[in-house]
Design a protein around this motif. Structure first.
Motif, PDB file in Angstrom:
ATOM      1  N   ASP A  18       2.865 -14.416   4.964  1.00  0.00           N
ATOM      2  CA  ASP A  18       1.544 -13.466   4.911  1.00  0.00           C
ATOM      3  C   ASP A  18       1.594 -12.150   5.759  1.00  0.00           C
ATOM      4  OD1 ASP A  18      -0.117 -14.494   2.995  1.00  0.00           O
ATOM      5  OD2 ASP A  18      -1.353 -15.424   4.440  1.00  0.00           O
ATOM      6  N   ARG A  19       1.240 -10.786   4.426  1.00  0.00           N
ATOM      7  CA  ARG A  19       1.713  -9.804   5.889  1.00  0.00           C
ATOM      8  C   ARG A  19      -0.349  -9.779   6.391  1.00  0.00           C
ATOM      9  NH1 ARG A  19       5.992  -9.424   8.374  1.00  0.00           N
ATOM     10  NH2 ARG A  19       7.518 -10.089   6.543  1.00  0.00           N
ATOM     11  N   ALA A  20      -0.219  -8.817   7.590  1.00  0.00           N
ATOM     12  CA  ALA A  20      -1.555  -9.105   8.093  1.00  0.00           C
ATOM     13  C   ALA A  20      -2.263  -8.122   6.872  1.00  0.00           C
ATOM     14  CB  ALA A  20      -1.686  -7.669   8.957  1.00  0.00           C
ATOM     15  N   GLY A  21      -1.842  -7.278   6.154  1.00  0.00           N
ATOM     16  CA  GLY A  21      -2.697  -6.215   4.973  1.00  0.00           C
ATOM     17  C   GLY A  21      -3.029  -7.115   4.214  1.00  0.00           C
ATOM     18  N   ASP A  22      -2.670  -8.252   3.918  1.00  0.00           N
ATOM     19  CA  ASP A  22      -3.232  -9.424   2.973  1.00  0.00           C
ATOM     20  C   ASP A  22      -4.302 -10.230   3.476  1.00  0.00           C
ATOM     21  OD1 ASP A  22      -0.833  -8.967   1.383  1.00  0.00           O
ATOM     22  OD2 ASP A  22       0.621 -10.267   2.245  1.00  0.00           O
ATOM     23  N   VAL A  23      -4.608 -10.061   4.778  1.00  0.00           N
ATOM     24  CA  VAL A  23      -5.537 -10.811   4.482  1.00  0.00           C
ATOM     25  C   VAL A  23      -6.743 -10.062   5.744  1.00  0.00           C
ATOM     26  CG1 VAL A  23      -4.408 -13.511   4.890  1.00  0.00           C
ATOM     27  CG2 VAL A  23      -4.550 -11.848   6.975  1.00  0.00           C
ATOM     28  N   LEU A  24      -6.037  -9.092   6.454  1.00  0.00           N
ATOM     29  CA  LEU A  24      -7.080  -8.553   6.758  1.00  0.00           C
ATOM     30  C   LEU A  24      -7.438  -6.726   6.558  1.00  0.00           C
ATOM     31  CD1 LEU A  24      -5.175  -8.154  10.857  1.00  0.00           C
ATOM     32  CD2 LEU A  24      -7.269  -9.603   9.769  1.00  0.00           C
ATOM     33  N   ARG A  67     -11.462  -9.280   9.707  1.00  0.00           N
ATOM     34  CA  ARG A  67     -10.372 -10.357   8.485  1.00  0.00           C
ATOM     35  C   ARG A  67     -11.387 -10.830   7.334  1.00  0.00           C
ATOM     36  NH1 ARG A  67     -10.070 -12.470  13.531  1.00  0.00           N
ATOM     37  NH2 ARG A  67      -7.981 -13.495  14.516  1.00  0.00           N
ATOM     38  N   ARG A  68     -10.521 -10.643   6.162  1.00  0.00           N
ATOM     39  CA  ARG A  68     -11.177 -10.848   5.335  1.00  0.00           C
ATOM     40  C   ARG A  68     -12.186 -12.094   4.787  1.00  0.00           C
ATOM     41  NH1 ARG A  68      -6.668  -8.369   1.159  1.00  0.00           N
ATOM     42  NH2 ARG A  68      -6.881  -7.212   2.335  1.00  0.00           N
ATOM     43  N   LEU A  79       3.746  -6.062   9.313  1.00  0.00           N
ATOM     44  CA  LEU A  79       3.603  -7.214  10.302  1.00  0.00           C
ATOM     45  C   LEU A  79       2.471  -8.721   9.641  1.00  0.00           C
ATOM     46  CD1 LEU A  79       2.163  -5.083  13.682  1.00  0.00           C
ATOM     47  CD2 LEU A  79       4.924  -5.767  13.073  1.00  0.00           C
ATOM     48  N   THR A  80       2.820  -9.745  10.754  1.00  0.00           N
ATOM     49  CA  THR A  80       1.911 -10.937   9.894  1.00  0.00           C
ATOM     50  C   THR A  80       0.405 -10.231  10.940  1.00  0.00           C
ATOM     51  OG1 THR A  80       2.778 -11.869  12.044  1.00  0.00           O
ATOM     52  CG2 THR A  80       3.992 -12.039  10.217  1.00  0.00           C
ATOM     53  N   PRO A  81       0.173 -10.701  10.025  1.00  0.00           N
ATOM     54  CA  PRO A  81      -1.752 -10.975  11.369  1.00  0.00           C
ATOM     55  C   PRO A  81      -1.670 -11.705  12.487  1.00  0.00           C
ATOM     56  CG  PRO A  81      -2.114 -12.433   9.505  1.00  0.00           C
ATOM     57  CD  PRO A  81      -0.342 -12.119   9.399  1.00  0.00           C
ATOM     58  N   GLU A  82      -0.797 -12.202  13.045  1.00  0.00           N
ATOM     59  CA  GLU A  82      -0.135 -12.525  14.215  1.00  0.00           C
ATOM     60  C   GLU A  82       0.061 -11.902  14.957  1.00  0.00           C
ATOM     61  OE1 GLU A  82       0.217 -14.729  11.794  1.00  0.00           O
ATOM     62  OE2 GLU A  82      -0.887 -16.082  11.927  1.00  0.00           O
ATOM     63  N   GLU A  83       0.910 -10.871  14.409  1.00  0.00           N
ATOM     64  CA  GLU A  83       1.600 -10.074  14.891  1.00  0.00           C
ATOM     65  C   GLU A  83       0.941  -8.863  15.254  1.00  0.00           C
ATOM     66  OE1 GLU A  83       6.814 -10.796  13.950  1.00  0.00           O
ATOM     67  OE2 GLU A  83       5.214  -9.481  11.749  1.00  0.00           O
TER      68      GLU A  83
END
Length: 100
Positions: free
Chosen positions: A2-8, A53-54, A84-88
């Motif tokens: 997942d990329r950050a944009g997929d979950v944020l 966070r979505r 970036l990943t969500p963690e990054e």
């Protein structure tokens, strides 16, 4: 992965205004329709980008910006959300908030 944009989610919150500034802004909006563009701040007051966070709506980061920083900051945040990943993403912004 997942990329950050997929979950944020990223949203812009303009600074709150009072009195004459509210009236002037309403007139400006009526004349230019500038605030129909997402993330545009015709008031010149700046605001805050908020990343949440979505899944639960919890806040990940807040970035205060002046009117002049709105566009560049949005592009920077959108690029990081895409790369970036969500963690990054969270780690990058927690480090940047700790710097003086």
């Amino acid at each position: 992965m997942d990329r950050a944009g997929d979950v944020l989610d990223l949203r812009f919150e303009p600074r709150e205004e009072r009195g004459l500034r509210v009236f002037v802004r309403a007139v400006w909006q009526a004349v230019t329709l500038a605030d129909t563009i997402s993330g545009n701040d015709a008031s010149g007051g700046g605001g805050t980008y908020v990343v949440t966070r979505r899944s639960d709506g919890s806040e990940v980061v807040r970035v205060d910006v002046s009117h002049d920083e709105i566009g560049a900051t949005r592009l920077h945040l959108e690029a990081q959300l895409a790369e970036l990943t969500p963690e990054e993403f969270a780690a990058t912004w927690s480090r940047s908030e700790e710097q003086p």
